[in-house]
Design an enzyme around this catalytic site. Structure first.
Site, PDB file in Angstrom:
ATOM      1  N   THR A  66       0.838  -1.197   0.000  1.00  0.00           N
ATOM      2  CA  THR A  66       0.000   0.000   0.000  1.00  0.00           C
ATOM      3  C   THR A  66       0.872   1.245   0.000  1.00  0.00           C
ATOM      4  OG1 THR A  66      -1.935   1.018   1.030  1.00  0.00           O
ATOM      5  CG2 THR A  66      -0.350   0.007   2.531  1.00  0.00           C
ATOM      6  N   LYS A  70       3.710   1.324  -3.863  1.00  0.00           N
ATOM      7  CA  LYS A  70       3.207   0.531  -5.002  1.00  0.00           C
ATOM      8  C   LYS A  70       4.119   0.642  -6.231  1.00  0.00           C
ATOM      9  CE  LYS A  70      -1.618   0.726  -3.553  1.00  0.00           C
ATOM     10  NZ  LYS A  70      -3.005   1.049  -3.914  1.00  0.00           N
ATOM     11  N   ASN A  91       0.079  -3.835  -6.220  1.00  0.00           N
ATOM     12  CA  ASN A  91      -0.405  -3.931  -4.831  1.00  0.00           C
ATOM     13  C   ASN A  91      -0.427  -5.377  -4.327  1.00  0.00           C
ATOM     14  OD1 ASN A  91      -2.637  -5.022  -6.104  1.00  0.00           O
ATOM     15  ND2 ASN A  91      -4.111  -3.986  -4.779  1.00  0.00           N
ATOM     16  N   ALA A 134      -3.644   6.475  -7.560  1.00  0.00           N
ATOM     17  CA  ALA A 134      -4.939   5.813  -7.392  1.00  0.00           C
ATOM     18  C   ALA A 134      -5.733   5.846  -8.702  1.00  0.00           C
ATOM     19  CB  ALA A 134      -5.732   6.481  -6.271  1.00  0.00           C
TER      20      ALA A 134
HETATM   21  P1  ATR Z   1      -2.539   8.618  -4.739  1.00  0.00           P
HETATM   22  O1  ATR Z   1      -1.611   7.445  -4.823  1.00  0.00           O
HETATM   23  O2  ATR Z   1      -3.413   8.610  -3.503  1.00  0.00           O
HETATM   24  O3  ATR Z   1      -3.319   8.839  -5.990  1.00  0.00           O
HETATM   25  P2  ATR Z   1      -0.866  10.790  -5.563  1.00  0.00           P
HETATM   26  O4  ATR Z   1      -0.276   9.954  -6.648  1.00  0.00           O
HETATM   27  O5  ATR Z   1      -0.007  11.705  -4.780  1.00  0.00           O
HETATM   28  O6  ATR Z   1      -1.592   9.895  -4.488  1.00  0.00           O
HETATM   29  O7  ATR Z   1      -2.064  11.639  -6.225  1.00  0.00           O
HETATM   30  C1  ATR Z   1      -2.903  12.461  -5.472  1.00  0.00           C
HETATM   31  C2  ATR Z   1      -4.008  12.977  -6.379  1.00  0.00           C
HETATM   32  O8  ATR Z   1      -4.921  13.757  -5.607  1.00  0.00           O
HETATM   33  C3  ATR Z   1      -3.527  13.900  -7.482  1.00  0.00           C
HETATM   34  O9  ATR Z   1      -4.413  13.771  -8.577  1.00  0.00           O
HETATM   35  C4  ATR Z   1      -3.656  15.271  -6.820  1.00  0.00           C
HETATM   36  O10 ATR Z   1      -3.734  16.349  -7.713  1.00  0.00           O
HETATM   37  P3  ATR Z   1      -2.348  16.986  -8.313  1.00  0.00           P
HETATM   38  O11 ATR Z   1      -1.907  16.048  -9.372  1.00  0.00           O
HETATM   39  O12 ATR Z   1      -2.757  18.314  -8.817  1.00  0.00           O
HETATM   40  O13 ATR Z   1      -1.415  17.071  -7.149  1.00  0.00           O
HETATM   41  C5  ATR Z   1      -4.968  15.091  -6.113  1.00  0.00           C
HETATM   42  N1  ATR Z   1      -5.232  15.985  -4.976  1.00  0.00           N
HETATM   43  C6  ATR Z   1      -4.697  15.896  -3.741  1.00  0.00           C
HETATM   44  N2  ATR Z   1      -5.220  16.844  -2.942  1.00  0.00           N
HETATM   45  C7  ATR Z   1      -6.120  17.531  -3.669  1.00  0.00           C
HETATM   46  C8  ATR Z   1      -7.001  18.633  -3.409  1.00  0.00           C
HETATM   47  N3  ATR Z   1      -7.067  19.203  -2.203  1.00  0.00           N
HETATM   48  N4  ATR Z   1      -7.789  19.072  -4.407  1.00  0.00           N
HETATM   49  C9  ATR Z   1      -7.739  18.498  -5.635  1.00  0.00           C
HETATM   50  N5  ATR Z   1      -6.934  17.458  -5.944  1.00  0.00           N
HETATM   51  C10 ATR Z   1      -6.137  16.985  -4.983  1.00  0.00           C
END
Ligand code: ATR
Length: 279
Positions: A66, A70, A91, A134
């Site tokens: 997790t 990943k 995963n 994700a």
């Molecule tokens: P994960 O593995 O959980 O997907 P990640 O790869 O860091 O973690 O991706 C986080 C996602 O959530 C991204 O799409 C991020 O947008 P950015 O690419 O612009 O960073 C999005 N995200 C996180 N916080 C956010 C917020 N407050 N509002 C909108 N999008 C958010």
């Protein structure tokens, strides 16, 4: 129970104390008569690969991976399933003839949950919010279900465009049935049947939406891949905007676990009885 016959599995992450995977896998094991011991392993970037190697060297059967490992698990796997290749993330790890195998079961977990909720994406207008790890894990399985539209929007629009390009590079991904689009968080116009929040905004108690969405008033689903005891800010906004069904990612979590369980033990556990009892 003879400890020598116990099958050992575990989940590796950081943080890890909150992981529900041990409970879920233990419940599946009970249901299918598998003698399973399932641990949590806390790792960091420096010792992740040592943990993985050590686990399998000691006869461990399978690892779930997790956040935030990943991608590292993807790099370590010597044989990767098509699902893993397309997600760029793994995963589920297991050893076969001394070779480390990796799969990604998140996408199938989500698809099965959408179908359980009565929202097969085929011929639907689907909005996917987010373009991080994700979102990548579920984008191709969603596209493969042949919605009429799959639009990927993200706070950083370039990442949405990149994910679209990644999908287009898959030989059989896009058929004439689907229009694949990407944009920023303003690009949400249109009426949606299914809206999936794959951002991590829920973990910060925030919604990623910059304006209200328009939902199909007959039958529409708002789905947040984050889960918790209370509806997320995103789900609350969608309920107000008229989504007829709102669901969090608990069913997806149990679904991806069921698929990992099947890979390791060859038994398909029944998901439905656990969704309520474990929650
Ligand atoms: P994960 O593995 O959980 O997907 P990640 O790869 O860091 O973690 O991706 C986080 C996602 O959530 C991204 O799409 C991020 O947008 P950015 O690419 O612009 O960073 C999005 N995200 C996180 N916080 C956010 C917020 N407050 N509002 C909108 N999008 C958010």
């Amino acid at each position: 129970m003879n400890p020598n016959t116990l099958i050992r599995c575990a989940v590796v992450g950081n943080p890890i104390a909150q992981s529900r995977s041990p409970e879920i896998h233990t419940a599946f094991a009970k249901q299918t008569n598998v003698s399973l011991h399932y641990d949590r392993i806390l790792a960091d970037h420096n010792d992740f690969s040592d943990h993985v190697r050590g686990f399998f060297a000691q006869g461990g059967k399978g690892l779930n991976i997790t956040v935030p490992f990943k991608e590292l698990a993807f790099d370590m796997a010597q044989v990767r399933s098509p699902r893993a290749e397309l997600a760029g993330a793994v995963n589920t790890l297991w050893m076969e003839n001394n070779v480390l195998h990796g799969c990604n079961t998140d996408g199938v977990g989500l698809l099965n949950d959408l179908i359980r909720l009565g929202f097969n994406p085929t011929n639907k207008r689907v909005l996917l919010i987010g373009a991080g790890g994700a979102a990548k894990g579920v984008a191709l399985p969603l596209l493969s279900a042949q919605p009429t539209h799959l639009r990927i929007v993200n706070r950083t629009p370039q990442k949405a465009h990149d994910l679209k390009a990644l999908l287009l590079a898959q030989p059989t991904a896009l058929t004439a049935a689907t229009s694949l689009e990407s944009g920023d968080l303003q690009a949400t116009e249109g009426t949606w049947d299914i809206v999936i929040n794959a951002t991590s905004s829920g973990l910060q108690q925030q919604s990623p939406l910059e304006q209200p969405l328009l939902f199909n008033s007959e039958h529409s689903l708002a789905y947040d891949m984050v889960y918790g005891p209370e509806p997320t800010a995103f789900l609350q906004e969608c309920a107000q905007a008229g989504a007829t069904v709102c669901a969090d990612g608990w069913g997806m979590l149990v679904g991806q676990a069921a698929e990992s369980f099947f890979i390791w033990h060859g038994h398909e556990p029944a998901i439905a009885p656990l969704l309520e009892s474990l929650r």
